[in-house]
Design a protein around this motif. Structure first.
Motif, PDB file in Angstrom:
ATOM      1  N   MET A 847      -4.134  -2.501   2.541  1.00  0.00           N
ATOM      2  CA  MET A 847      -3.785  -2.249   3.945  1.00  0.00           C
ATOM      3  C   MET A 847      -4.891  -2.853   4.786  1.00  0.00           C
ATOM      4  O   MET A 847      -6.057  -2.459   4.674  1.00  0.00           O
ATOM      5  CB  MET A 847      -3.664  -0.739   4.207  1.00  0.00           C
ATOM      6  N   ASN A 848      -4.537  -3.842   5.591  1.00  0.00           N
ATOM      7  CA  ASN A 848      -5.515  -4.602   6.386  1.00  0.00           C
ATOM      8  C   ASN A 848      -6.651  -5.106   5.487  1.00  0.00           C
ATOM      9  O   ASN A 848      -7.841  -4.951   5.765  1.00  0.00           O
ATOM     10  CB  ASN A 848      -6.079  -3.763   7.534  1.00  0.00           C
ATOM     11  N   ASN A 849      -6.184  -5.685   4.310  1.00  0.00           N
ATOM     12  CA  ASN A 849      -7.122  -6.281   3.318  1.00  0.00           C
ATOM     13  C   ASN A 849      -8.035  -5.251   2.668  1.00  0.00           C
ATOM     14  O   ASN A 849      -9.063  -5.612   2.075  1.00  0.00           O
ATOM     15  CB  ASN A 849      -7.963  -7.397   3.951  1.00  0.00           C
ATOM     16  N   MET A 850      -7.691  -4.013   2.780  1.00  0.00           N
ATOM     17  CA  MET A 850      -8.482  -2.951   2.112  1.00  0.00           C
ATOM     18  C   MET A 850      -7.574  -2.285   1.086  1.00  0.00           C
ATOM     19  O   MET A 850      -6.385  -2.066   1.355  1.00  0.00           O
ATOM     20  CB  MET A 850      -8.957  -1.907   3.132  1.00  0.00           C
ATOM     21  N   ARG A 851      -8.133  -2.001  -0.130  1.00  0.00           N
ATOM     22  CA  ARG A 851      -7.326  -1.370  -1.173  1.00  0.00           C
ATOM     23  C   ARG A 851      -6.789  -0.033  -0.695  1.00  0.00           C
ATOM     24  O   ARG A 851      -7.546   0.765  -0.124  1.00  0.00           O
ATOM     25  CB  ARG A 851      -8.203  -1.166  -2.431  1.00  0.00           C
ATOM     26  N   LEU A 852      -5.523   0.186  -0.918  1.00  0.00           N
ATOM     27  CA  LEU A 852      -4.862   1.409  -0.443  1.00  0.00           C
ATOM     28  C   LEU A 852      -4.793   2.387  -1.629  1.00  0.00           C
ATOM     29  O   LEU A 852      -4.207   2.068  -2.671  1.00  0.00           O
ATOM     30  CB  LEU A 852      -3.459   1.110   0.078  1.00  0.00           C
ATOM     31  N   ASP A 853      -5.410   3.536  -1.422  1.00  0.00           N
ATOM     32  CA  ASP A 853      -5.408   4.536  -2.491  1.00  0.00           C
ATOM     33  C   ASP A 853      -4.646   5.764  -1.992  1.00  0.00           C
ATOM     34  O   ASP A 853      -5.094   6.439  -1.063  1.00  0.00           O
ATOM     35  CB  ASP A 853      -6.852   4.916  -2.851  1.00  0.00           C
ATOM     36  N   PRO A 854      -3.477   6.050  -2.542  1.00  0.00           N
ATOM     37  CA  PRO A 854      -2.708   7.224  -2.078  1.00  0.00           C
ATOM     38  C   PRO A 854      -3.462   8.531  -2.226  1.00  0.00           C
ATOM     39  O   PRO A 854      -3.146   9.508  -1.542  1.00  0.00           O
ATOM     40  CB  PRO A 854      -1.465   7.196  -2.977  1.00  0.00           C
ATOM     41  N   LYS A 855      -4.454   8.563  -3.082  1.00  0.00           N
ATOM     42  CA  LYS A 855      -5.177   9.824  -3.258  1.00  0.00           C
ATOM     43  C   LYS A 855      -5.939  10.175  -1.983  1.00  0.00           C
ATOM     44  O   LYS A 855      -6.213  11.351  -1.726  1.00  0.00           O
ATOM     45  CB  LYS A 855      -6.161   9.711  -4.427  1.00  0.00           C
ATOM     46  N   ASN A 856      -6.326   9.176  -1.200  1.00  0.00           N
ATOM     47  CA  ASN A 856      -7.117   9.440  -0.001  1.00  0.00           C
ATOM     48  C   ASN A 856      -6.246   9.926   1.163  1.00  0.00           C
ATOM     49  O   ASN A 856      -6.782  10.458   2.134  1.00  0.00           O
ATOM     50  CB  ASN A 856      -7.873   8.182   0.430  1.00  0.00           C
ATOM     51  N   ASP A 857      -4.976   9.672   1.156  1.00  0.00           N
ATOM     52  CA  ASP A 857      -4.094  10.089   2.269  1.00  0.00           C
ATOM     53  C   ASP A 857      -2.772  10.500   1.667  1.00  0.00           C
ATOM     54  O   ASP A 857      -2.043   9.684   1.090  1.00  0.00           O
ATOM     55  CB  ASP A 857      -3.903   8.935   3.264  1.00  0.00           C
ATOM     56  N   ASN A 858      -2.473  11.776   1.789  1.00  0.00           N
ATOM     57  CA  ASN A 858      -1.255  12.253   1.138  1.00  0.00           C
ATOM     58  C   ASN A 858       0.024  11.801   1.856  1.00  0.00           C
ATOM     59  O   ASN A 858       1.131  12.111   1.439  1.00  0.00           O
ATOM     60  CB  ASN A 858      -1.266  13.779   1.011  1.00  0.00           C
ATOM     61  N   ARG A 859      -0.121  11.096   3.000  1.00  0.00           N
ATOM     62  CA  ARG A 859       1.109  10.559   3.640  1.00  0.00           C
ATOM     63  C   ARG A 859       1.669   9.363   2.842  1.00  0.00           C
ATOM     64  O   ARG A 859       2.808   8.953   3.047  1.00  0.00           O
ATOM     65  CB  ARG A 859       0.801  10.087   5.081  1.00  0.00           C
ATOM     66  N   TYR A 860       0.827   8.743   2.000  1.00  0.00           N
ATOM     67  CA  TYR A 860       1.253   7.548   1.270  1.00  0.00           C
ATOM     68  C   TYR A 860       1.602   7.901  -0.169  1.00  0.00           C
ATOM     69  O   TYR A 860       0.895   8.670  -0.825  1.00  0.00           O
ATOM     70  CB  TYR A 860       0.149   6.484   1.270  1.00  0.00           C
ATOM     71  N   THR A 861       2.691   7.313  -0.694  1.00  0.00           N
ATOM     72  CA  THR A 861       3.105   7.490  -2.094  1.00  0.00           C
ATOM     73  C   THR A 861       3.537   6.132  -2.637  1.00  0.00           C
ATOM     74  O   THR A 861       4.283   5.410  -1.965  1.00  0.00           O
ATOM     75  CB  THR A 861       4.286   8.487  -2.201  1.00  0.00           C
ATOM     76  N   ILE A 862       3.118   5.754  -3.885  1.00  0.00           N
ATOM     77  CA  ILE A 862       3.493   4.460  -4.494  1.00  0.00           C
ATOM     78  C   ILE A 862       4.332   4.749  -5.729  1.00  0.00           C
ATOM     79  O   ILE A 862       3.978   5.588  -6.562  1.00  0.00           O
ATOM     80  CB  ILE A 862       2.235   3.641  -4.874  1.00  0.00           C
ATOM     81  N   ARG A 863       5.463   4.045  -5.866  1.00  0.00           N
ATOM     82  CA  ARG A 863       6.368   4.183  -6.997  1.00  0.00           C
ATOM     83  C   ARG A 863       6.671   2.792  -7.556  1.00  0.00           C
ATOM     84  O   ARG A 863       6.789   1.839  -6.780  1.00  0.00           O
ATOM     85  CB  ARG A 863       7.683   4.813  -6.512  1.00  0.00           C
ATOM     86  N   GLU A 864       6.889   2.641  -8.878  1.00  0.00           N
ATOM     87  CA  GLU A 864       7.272   1.359  -9.488  1.00  0.00           C
ATOM     88  C   GLU A 864       8.567   1.522 -10.270  1.00  0.00           C
ATOM     89  O   GLU A 864       8.783   2.569 -10.896  1.00  0.00           O
ATOM     90  CB  GLU A 864       6.164   0.825 -10.399  1.00  0.00           C
ATOM     91  N   GLU A 865       9.387   0.439 -10.257  1.00  0.00           N
ATOM     92  CA  GLU A 865      10.677   0.457 -10.966  1.00  0.00           C
ATOM     93  C   GLU A 865      10.816  -0.871 -11.693  1.00  0.00           C
ATOM     94  O   GLU A 865      10.614  -1.928 -11.101  1.00  0.00           O
ATOM     95  CB  GLU A 865      11.823   0.641  -9.954  1.00  0.00           C
ATOM     96  N   ILE A 866      11.110  -0.790 -13.010  1.00  0.00           N
ATOM     97  CA  ILE A 866      11.250  -2.005 -13.816  1.00  0.00           C
ATOM     98  C   ILE A 866      12.690  -2.507 -13.654  1.00  0.00           C
ATOM     99  O   ILE A 866      13.642  -1.768 -13.919  1.00  0.00           O
ATOM    100  CB  ILE A 866      10.947  -1.733 -15.300  1.00  0.00           C
ATOM    101  N   LEU A 867      12.786  -3.763 -13.263  1.00  0.00           N
ATOM    102  CA  LEU A 867      14.103  -4.384 -13.077  1.00  0.00           C
ATOM    103  C   LEU A 867      14.332  -5.429 -14.162  1.00  0.00           C
ATOM    104  O   LEU A 867      13.396  -5.801 -14.885  1.00  0.00           O
ATOM    105  CB  LEU A 867      14.191  -5.056 -11.698  1.00  0.00           C
TER     106      LEU A 867
END
Length: 2016
Positions: A847-867
């Motif tokens: 985010m703005n060239n800074m690594r985004l860590d969901p642990k630091n802000d609970n508003r963010y969540t990352i999910r992955e799906e294999i296609l």
């Protein structure tokens, strides 16, 4: 070379190409030029031409070549095609044309025929492909649909049955059910209904409900385009199954054939019914085998139930298909043969080749298409019997050159290609130039035979005797040599010839390019001798021809014998007298023998010779073949070649494909006896496939037979594919190759899904293709990855197949590198990244060239799906905040690389409302707005929405304007002018819309109308008038209130501008406006436009409407009329059409008017012939008669002007018989024969012939010639008492005419009195002598007496009896007409005859009576005098007004009444008439005095006429009644009641205007005098009125004061001093003030009081002018539209005089004062009635009207212009003429060039004024006509002007003078009387400028009349080139006069009522043109239009006028 399917029709082409053979030899010796070539088709007709009889067809055939080929159309049998009138024709450009024809005219041999196009030139001929022409006659047809029986659950097929005669042209386009369902052909195959490509309706899974519907098909005829619905409705009959039913084919046939074109869709039906519902399977047989494989279904091949549908058929789809239908009960099958036809095409390689003589030539025919049945070749349009694709000519000969064609054909079509074979080098075939002749001789001497031959190359000459070559020996010597010109001379010497040397000698000239030969007999006297004949060997089946070599001469007979039997002994043998034996179809058994030839002479000597004939037999091979069908590999095969026929020994061998069979092939051959051979193949292999040929040879020749061997070889790999891996994006290529027999078909398929197993055909696409088994994938992508199957199948074995894996190696890839994503603030958002590529793939977020860590802000969540293609990563945000507006980046990585993608996150909200809305500008239709941009809510403003409405509407009824979000200014358009609007604005972004801004209110401005007038119609009313009608524009486009319209018109197709007229608006709703445009040209197209206007301006012009005026009659006659006599009764008349511009319409016919010249005067005897051509032949004319002819042209408007009469005389002819004959006895031996001339002499009688014959006896007829002038003959020496017969003929130069009646008389001693003359009618001319004959015989001499009208004749001085009995009358008069009888009497008998005398005299006076009168015409009746004997030819009518000139009018004799038109209203006229005939003009009738209807003007009521205000009075002239004659003008005079002198306000007020008298004093009594004029006279009315007070009140009526004495007066004054003193003091002050003002004003205005007219005449000028006292007639009456000229008794000042501030003019411009000679007017008398012979008056200044006035020489000033007025008010004052006096030249007055007709100074003899100088002043146009005939007179007539505002500026851009030239003199049109324009004085220096160079070089001074002051010029005869200045263009409508300059010091009495300094505003009604009461007298609108249309006014003339002419502008006083 046999052609099994070649149609023999083209073999008959000899008729079409016969000319080619003869033409091909002439150029044989010439090498082909590079630019010369045989024909080649450029445009070849198609195979099939179908057309409807209603449309017809054209078939085009074009070819090229040098020289240009000739195109010939031929039939299939080769015969040429000719024209069939109305059905078939060949156009000049080579097209075969079939015009439309009626159904009953259909002819099969024309309309259903095979044609071809043949192109030929000298190098050869070519024929096009077959053209099948089929005409389809439109005939009724109906489509039927039959019931379809179907078992429930099965599929049904409904067929649309189309009649066979139209089936080829009618296609099914749709189906329709009775429930309004429509079914069309399509690509949806899944539905219940499907319209098949072949037109059937396919209904699947039929249920009970389907039985209730009915269906119709709609078809379309492809030739006529007609569509129709089927006549019947089809429906399904659904049966419920009872038990199980096996499949049954409903069509009834188990095989069928289908043909379809390439790329079309095809339907293969398999109509079967069964229960349970069956299963359908389709198979296709492998070509050439009985093996089959299942049909593969894919996107192109579909199966719907049992129907197989193939889209976009290809040739490979052709073959045999099998449909197998099965269910649990049984099965059925049906075969269908499908042929996919591809268009045939052919090409020959090479197209042109040049081959040297003797060299080989090869043409290869390359063809495509399917199917191909035959290949054939033609040369120059003739079949050559070759059917192979390759044509080889082993050795080219001369005859081989030309055009070769290859034809490929099937049953449907054909194609051809052509090639040309040219010969190389130069070749001339041998030619025998000189040769020996047949010769008969005695034995002994030597013989010399000679042959000369030529050619290139040089030929060799050989000699033969009776077919045997001669070699040199001791007696025969052959020699030859070559001459210098290349010819070969060969000779044969025979030494001491013997009888045995006789025979047929032949010389043969031979070269490689040809052979020429010559033969002749040498006969040597001697006994018969037969030379030895060699053994003759011949092949069986051929024809034996042998000639017996006989010598000796003469030979009586030559016979052939066999076995001592004379031949012939059978039908095959033929023997000819010259010793030739022919045996046809020779056979060994019957014809091999020894034949003997026997020659005999007449003496019986004979000789014999034997010939042994040996017959040889060719080998005959029995046909053989391998086992049916191709052989399998390893199979044992044997072939037996048996040769049962043919002579031994035989040689038998074998070849394979033309090559000797080698031993290593595994093939053995063995001889079987002497007549057979066996070929054995132990194990068949693939190389054994080919053509096996057995050859058999013997001495007779060679024969062969060939059979093919095909070997089945299953497919085998040449290159087997393997697994491949490719980098993504590269071009992939996988090879797969196999061979076998038949050649395997290699196909690629791709596995469905990710595993092998099920495969689908590869879809055609841009990047995937299969070429010769190799799979190409361009730009390979991950989607192309998978399992692929390569399969090779040829039907042998199971085929080959290989499955491979193609893998694509890909790094991670984001398809979208950067995108924006928006979210509404406070709402959740999901950001997704999808990476494609080889797995595994890891993804990180920044985010703005800074690594985004969901642990630091609970508003963010990352999910992955294999296609399947990669990985999808999702970043979720629970609630967006403004801080989330950032750049999010996802980075993907795998083993092959990495990639990243960015998402620009934007958190948005709605914008705030715009503010500061204001109006920048506005107009009638738009308003310019501006506003301030609000906060955009972090989302770019997409747009602003401007909302506006009318003020009375609510905000729910609004209009919107969308404005881009980046702007803050906008224009709102499409508003209505003059309307109140409310406007507000809102902003909008992607999120939503802001609140509305504050509303503003605006009112739009008015505008000119924006709409065009509607429903414009222009219709001709007559030849010169058109009516224009229209309706207003739509109400919404008025933009205000419409005030009126401008109607513009002009000549169409010219660049001239429109002439506009103004029409006021009609307020009635829906009413049409209309305007009549008059005085237009006849039959001319005008363009009309209309525009509406309101107070702002004019709207748009309407579209141009064009219309012709009605047709007129031709104004010029046909020219170059000429006549030619053809025969005695026919004359040819020819002419040239009148000029187009004078036709005034479309000339439809011509009329020829003709009559004998002596009857021409009688209209009833004229004949008329109509014709459309420019010449005609008149038939049935009288012989030898002079005819008069006229020709006229006729249009729809009527008959035109007749041409000048021409004359022709018919040819003479033989005359008719003499009309009567008398034979009178003169004595015992004499008879007097007399006769009357023929009634129709038909020429000039040259002589008479008297025939006499004694009656009864057969005596000869005697004839006697008598001169033409002698009418009697005395026959003498006759026998007494013997009857004689007499008859007479007349002769002309043509010959002798018919004989008269016969009359019999006999000589006698007794001679009774008889008169030889005949009763006759004599015509005598008045005052000439007449003689009537009376020739009598008798013995004794008879006494002759005459009776005149029954009274005994007594001689007098005018009548006397001549010695020969004739009566002579001298100077015949009318009274002599009547009957004259002559009596002859003697003692024996008496006789009498009666003559009638007709006297031709001029007519007596006719009777003239008045029939009717109108205001401008008189109708008179004319009746001839009762005593007229001669035929009357016509009348001349003479008429004149009381004070005018005589005019004449010709009246035809049969006119009972005649109208005299164009007369003055209410005027007296005198009328008389004279008649005329061919003698001359007769006596005049009594003068008829009458008058036209109409009276003077009648007084109106004062209240209706006068309207008073405080300082003016308005006069309503419409209140006057005109008395029946139109009012011309009014004169207005006024004065205060206590004044004596009248002040003239205006002398020319228009009758239809209101007039305002200004500058009156308030509260004052005035007298008003009005003089109203019309052509019947004038009426004077006086009124008194009082102006109102300043406040608008009225003053008290005037009272009569009592007479007071002086004492009373003094007493009253003294008793009222307190009142008198202030009044007197006030008066003194006022007087002094007035004096001071007058002095001050007089410095700038010296002569204002000089403007006085008629001051010495006073009121007398208004008296009734009908008194005879000429003194009273001097009161001046102003003409209309003119200023007052100098008249007697007036103090007339010119502008020049006023400017100088003194009373007189310069001496050479003195004003003429007639008061000095009061007798001037009295001596001008009205002319008397003209005498005969003087019909046209004073043409060139005759002295007849010249009056001398002593003492007046000094009274008329040179260069002065006078205004001569009529003395009687019946004369139109507008016709007053201006006359120019001229200076004295050398003491005498001569005629001025160009002006001989104008008035000269009195006192000078010679030329006086012409009729244009007459004081009685008739209409001006009369003078124009007279002067154009006879005199040279300058005539000034008024010219029309425009109502321009007054303008006193020194320059005036609009000149007012036009000039026209009449025949014989100059006619100038001055300013016209049509506009109320006061004249304005010009600057002094411009007063006398000269425009035109006159004979004196001095300017002419002119006095202009009111409204028309300006420069006028006299045209000089020496300066004929003066142009005609054109009138100015109309003034601008908003003509601003504010810049006009006025000079108060330059006032003149010429400005009669509105000085220049009074009002400078625009005045008048621009564009309103008033019509002149006499169009001939003034410039009419039409004349003005013509001048405008000619556009002749150039800038130079305008400039000249501006420089030299005083500037005056029209000025209308109406609006003062």
């Amino acid at each position: 070379m046999n052609m099994p399917n070649e149609r023999p029709k083209w073999l008959m082409l000899y008729t079409a190409v016969a000319l080619i053979v003869s033409g091909s030899h002439s150029l044989a010796a010439n090498p082909p030029d590079a630019d010369q070539k045989g024909p080649v088709f450029l445009k070849e007709p198609t195979n099939r031409i179908d057309f409807s009889n209603s449309t017809g067809a054209e078939i085009e055939c074009k070819s090229s070549g040098n020289p240009m080929p000739e195109i010939i159309w031929i039939r299939s049998d080769g015969t040429a095609v000719g024209d069939v009138p109305g059905l078939r024709q060949i156009s000049s450009d080579g097209k075969l044309v079939f015009p439309p024809f009626r159904a009953e005219d259909y002819r099969q041999e024309v309309h259903a025929q095979v044609y071809a196009c043949l192109a030929r030139n000298q190098f050869g001929s070519i024929i096009s492909r077959d053209v099948h022409v089929r005409a389809v006659v439109s005939q009724h047809y109906e489509e039927d649909i039959h019931k379809a029986f179907v078992i429930r659950g099965n599929s049904a097929i409904l067929k649309c049955d189309i009649p066979s005669f139209v089936a080829d042209f009618v296609n099914v386009i749709s189906w329709h059910s009775d429930e309004q369902e429509n079914f069309y052909p399509g690509t949806e195959y899944d539905g219940k209904y499907l319209v098949l490509p072949s037109g059937e309706l396919h209904i699947r899974e039929v249920g009970p409900e389907d039985g209730y519907k009915s269906y119709q098909c709609r078809t379309k005829h492809r030739l006529t385009g007609e569509t129709r619905l089927s006549a019947t409705k089809g429906r399904l009959v659904i049966t419920e199954p009872v038990g199980s039913v096996g499949p049954k084919l409903t069509s009834g046939d188990d095989s069928r054939t289908v043909k379809v074109k390439l790329e079309a869709s095809v339907t293969l039906l398999c109509p079967a019914q069964a229960y349970p519902v069956p299963v359908y399977r389709w198979y296709k047989f492998i070509e050439g085998t009985t093996r089959k494989q299942a049909v593969v279904l894919n996107d192109r091949v579909k199966q719907v139930s049992g129907t197989l549908i193939i889209k976009d058929a290809v040739v490979e789809d052709s073959g045999k298909y099998l449909c197998v239908v099965n269910n649990s009960v049984g099965g059925e099958s049906v075969e269908t043969v499908l042929t996919v036809t591809a268009p045939l095409s052919a090409k020959i390689d090479p197209p042109t080749q040049t081959v040297d003589f003797g060299r080989p030539a090869v043409f290869t025919c390359q063809y495509t298409g399917n199917p191909i049945k035959t290949v054939s070749w033609m040369k120059d349009g003739k079949a050559i019997g070759h059917s192979e694709p390759v044509l080889r000519i082993e050795s080219v000969k001369k005859e081989d050159k030309g055009m070769y064609q290859c034809f490929v054909r099937n049953d449907q079509e054909s194609a051809e290609a052509s090639a040309e074979l040219k010969l190389g080098g130069r070749f001339d075939p041998p030619v025998i130039r000189q040769a020996f002749q047949e010769e008969t001789m005695e034995p002994g001497p030597s013989v010399f035979l000679k042959c000369v031959a030529g050619g290139n190359p040089t030929p060799e000459i050989s000699w033969e005797l009776d077919g045997k070559k001669i070699a040199n020996n001791d007696r025969y010597q052959v020699g030859q040599y070559v001459t210098v010109n290349g010819d070969v001379v060969s000779y044969l010497n025979i030494t001491s010839v013997h009888a045995n040397d006789g025979g047929l000698y032949k010389c043969i000239a031979k070269s490689k390019v040809g052979v020429a030969e010559h033969s002749a007999k040498l006969n040597v006297y001697g006994l018969p001798y037969i030379r030895q004949m060699e053994k003759k060997a011949i092949v069986a089946g051929e024809t034996l021809i042998v000639t017996c070599p006989v010598a000796g001469y003469p030979i009586d007979s030559i016979v052939w014998e066999r076995d001592n039997r004379a031949l012939p002994i059978n039908r095959k043998q033929k023997v000819f007298p010259n010793g030739t034996l022919i045996i046809e179809n020779v056979e060994r058994n019957s014809d091999q023998a020894t034949y003997t030839c026997v020659a005999k002479n007449q003496e019986g000597y004979s000789a014999r010779g034997s010939l042994e004939v040996q017959v040889m037999v060719l080998p005959r091979i029995i046909p053989f073949a391998f086992e049916e069908g191709p052989a399998q590999v390893g199979q044992y095969l044997t072939l037996h070649c048996s040769v049962p026929g043919g002579d031994l020994p035989l040689n038998i061998d074998w070849t394979l494909d033309g090559q000797q069979i080698s031993e290593d092939l595994g093939i053995t051959t063995a001889r079987v006896g002497r007549r057979g051979s066996v070929l054995t193949i132990e194990a068949v292999e693939a190389p054994h496939a080919g053509n096996f040929t057995c050859h058999a040879r013997n001495l007779a020749g060679h024969q062969q037979f060939t059979t093919p061997l095909n070997v089945y070889v299953p497919p085998r790999w040449i290159l087997e594919p393997t697994d491949k891996a490719f980098a993504q994006g590269s071009d992939a290529k996988v090879e797969c190759k196999a061979d076998g027999f038949p050649k395997p078909q290699v196909t690629w398929k791709k596995a469905v899904g990710d595993t092998p197993g099920e495969y689908k055909d590869l879809k055609k696409s841009d990047n995937i293709r299969v070429e010769e088994g190799t799979l190409h994938v361009d730009n390979i992508q991950k989607t192309n990855e998978g399992y692929y199957l390569c399969e090779a199948i040829n039907g042998i074995g199971s085929g080959l197949s290989a499955v491979i894996m193609i893998s694509v190696q890909a790094p991670p890839e984001f398809t979208e590198k950067l995108r924006n994503q928006t979210a509404r603030r406070g709402e959740p958002a999901v950001l997704q990244c999808e990476a494609k590529g080889e797995k595994p793939i890891g993804i990180l977020w920044n985010m703005n060239n800074m690594r985004l860590d969901p642990k630091n802000d609970n508003r963010y969540t990352i999910r992955e799906e294999i296609l399947s293609t990669g990985v999808m990563s999702s970043l979720s945000i629970k609630r967006t905040e403004r801080s989330d507006s950032a750049l999010f980046t996802c980075v993907a990585t795998n083993a092959f690389g990495s990639d990243d993608a960015s998402i620009n996150m934007i958190v948005q909200e709605v914008p705030e409302m715009p503010y500061a809305l204001k109006v920048l500008d506005k107009s009638g239709r738009s308003v310019q707005l501006s506003w301030a941009q609000p906060y955009d809510g972090n989302s770019p403003l997409d747009r602003y929405i401007i909302e506006f409405k009318r003020s009375r509407a609510s905000w729910t009824e609004i209009d919107r304007v969308i404005v881009p979000g980046h702007t803050t200014e906008a224009q709102v358009q499409k508003l209505s002018p003059a309307t109140t609007y409310n406007i507000r604005i809102v902003a909008e972004n992607a999120i939503g819309t802001s609140q509305s801004s504050e509303a503003v209110t605006i009112i739009t401005a008015e505008e000119a109308p924006s709409g065009k007038p509607q429903n414009i119609k222009v219709e001709p009313v007559n030849q010169t008038t058109m009516r224009v009608t229209w309706k207003p524009p739509p109400r919404t486009e008025w933009n205000g209130e419409i005030l009126g319209y401008y109607v513009g018109y002009k000549l169409s197709n010219t660049n001239s501008s429109y002439v506009f007229e103004t029409i006021n608006f009609i307020t009635e709703e829906g009413k049409e406006h209309n305007l009549e445009l008059q005085n237009l040209r006849v039959y001319t197209q005008y363009s009309v436009v209309i525009q509406a206007f309101n107070k702002i301006g004019a709207g748009p012009l309407s579209e141009e409407e064009k219309q012709f005026t009605a047709e007129g009659t031709p104004s010029q006659p046909p020219s170059d009329t000429a006549c030619t006599t053809l025969t005695s009764q026919t004359i040819r008349v020819g002419w040239v059409s009148p000029p187009l511009e004078s036709a005034n319409g479309v000339i439809k016919t011509y009329k020829v008017v003709y009559a004998p010249s002596d009857e021409w005067y009688d209209e009833t005897k004229r004949h008329y012939k109509k014709t459309a051509s420019s010449d005609t032949v008149l038939h049935g004319l009288k012989k030898y008669t002079n005819y008069t002819m006229q020709v006229l042209a006729t249009t729809a408007g009527g008959d035109g002007v007749r041409s000048v009469p021409i004359h022709c005389q018919t040819e003479p002819d033989v005359p008719e018989a003499p009309t009567d004959v008398k034979a009178l006895v003169m004595g015992n031996a004499a008879i007097l024969v007399s006769w009357r001339p023929p009634a129709q002499p038909n020429g000039i009688i040259t002589q008479y012939t008297v025939y006499s014959k004694a009656e009864g006896a057969e005596t000869e007829t005697k004839t006697q010639k008598v001169p033409h002038y002698q009418m009697s003959f005395e026959a003498t020496e006759l026998e007494k008492n013997k009857p004689y017969e007499f008859w007479v003929t007349a002769s002309t130069t043509i010959g002798e005419g018919q004989q008269s009646k016969s009359i019999v008389a006999m000589p006698s001693d007794q001679v009774p009195a008889k008169i030889a003359s005949f009763d006759d009618t004599f015509t005598a001319t008045f005052k000439e002598d007449a003689k009537m004959p009376c020739l009598a015989v008798g013995a004794p001499q008879p006494e002759i007496t005459w009776k005149i009208k029954g009274v005994e004749f007594s001689a007098n001085d005018r009548m006397r009896l001549l010695p020969d009995g004739s009566l002579l009358i001298k100077s015949v008069n009318r009274q002599d007409a009547g009957d004259y009888s002559c009596h002859a009497e003697n003692s024996i008998a008496k006789d009498s005859i009666t003559h009638k005398l007709i006297v031709l005299a001029p007519p007596q006076s006719p009777h003239v009576t008045l029939s009717a009168t109108t205001t401008d015409a008189l109708t008179v009746k004319l009746k001839p005098h009762e005593g007229d004997t001669a035929p009357l030819h016509g009348y001349t009518l003479h008429y004149k007004p009381e004070f005018g000139e005589w005019e004449t009018s010709e009246v035809s004799v049969d006119s009972q009444k005649h109208n005299i038109e164009g007369l003055f209203c209410g005027s007296r006229y005198q009328v008389y008439a004279t008649g005329f005939n061919n003698i001359g003009a007769g006596e005049a009738s009594d003068i008829l005095n009458t008058r036209t209807k109409g009276q003077k003007p009648k007084l109106p009521e004062k209240p209706r006429f006068i309207e008073v205000s405080s300082n003016s009075v308005s006069l309503h002239f419409k209140a006057w009644k005109d008395g029946g004659c139109p009012m011309s003008h009014f004169v207005v005079e006024s004065k205060k009641r206590d004044q004596i002198e009248w002040n003239q306000i205006s002398n020319n007020v228009k009758p239809d205007n209101n007039y305002v008298v200004l500058d009156l004093e308030p509260a004052t009594w005035y007298n008003l005098r009005i003089t109203a004029h019309n052509s019947a006279g004038f009426t004077v009315a006086e009124y008194d009125f009082a102006t109102l007070t300043v406040t608008g009140g009225t003053i008290a009526p005037s009272r009569d004061l009592p007479e007071l004495s002086a004492e009373d007066t003094i007493r009253i004054i003294l008793s009222n001093l307190n009142l008198v003193v202030p009044v007197v003091a006030a008066l003194l002050v006022i007087i002094i003030a007035i004096i001071v003002i007058c002095i001050l004003r007089s410095k700038g205005n010296h002569h204002k009081d000089d403007v006085v007219y008629n001051q010495t005449m006073g009121p007398g000028a208004t008296l009734d002018k009908r008194r005879p006292d000429l003194r009273d007639e001097l009161g001046y009456i102003a003409p209309p539209n003119r200023k007052l000229p100098p008249v007697p008794g007036s103090n007339y000042n010119t502008c020049d005089r006023i400017k100088r501030g003194r009373g007189g003019l310069r001496s050479n411009h003195s004003t003429w004062d007639p008061r000095r000679n009061p007798n001037l007017y009295e001596e001008l008398k009205a002319p008397p009635v003209p005498m005969h012979g003087n019909h046209y008056g004073h043409a060139h200044g005759n002295a007849e009207c010249h009056y001398r006035h002593p003492g007046m020489e000094d009274e008329i000033c040179p260069y002065a212009t006078f205004h001569l007025l009529g003395f009687r008010e019946e004369m139109d004052p507008t016709k007053a003429m201006n006359f120019q006096t001229f200076p004295h030249q050398n003491g005498h007055a001569g005629p001025v060039p160009g002006h001989a007709g104008t008035m000269l100074p009195p006192g000078h003899p010679g030329h006086v004024h012409s009729r244009s100088g007459s004081q009685s002043m008739p209409r001006a146009n009369r003078y124009q006509r007279k002067n154009s005939q006879g005199g040279q007179s300058s005539i000034y007539t008024p010219a029309p002007e425009y109502d321009d505002p007054a303008n006193c500026a020194e320059e005036d851009q609009y000149r007012r003078y036009t000039r026209v030239n009449s025949q014989g003199g100059s006619l100038y049109s001055g300013p016209g009387p049509e506009y109320d324009d006061p004249a304005n004085c010009a600057p002094e220096e411009d007063q006398y400028g000269s425009q035109y160079g006159g004979p004196y070089g001095q300017p002419y001074d002119h006095y202009g009349s009111r409204g028309s002051m300006g420069r006028r010029s006299i045209g000089s005869a020496r300066n004929p080139g003066n142009g005609s200045p054109e009138p100015p263009p109309p003034p601008p409508r908003n003509h601003d006069m504010s810049n006009s300059s006025f000079n108060d010091s330059k006032e003149s009495n010429e400005i009669s009522e509105a000085e220049c300094d009074r009002d400078h505003g625009p005045r008048g009604n621009y564009g309103a043109v008033k019509r002149s009461p006499q169009p001939k007298d003034q410039r009419t609108t039409e004349e003005m239009r013509k001048l405008i249309e000619r556009n002749e006014t150039g800038p130079k003339q305008l400039q000249l006028q501006q420089t030299n002419g005083a500037g005056f502008t029209a000025y209308d006083t109406m609006a003062v």
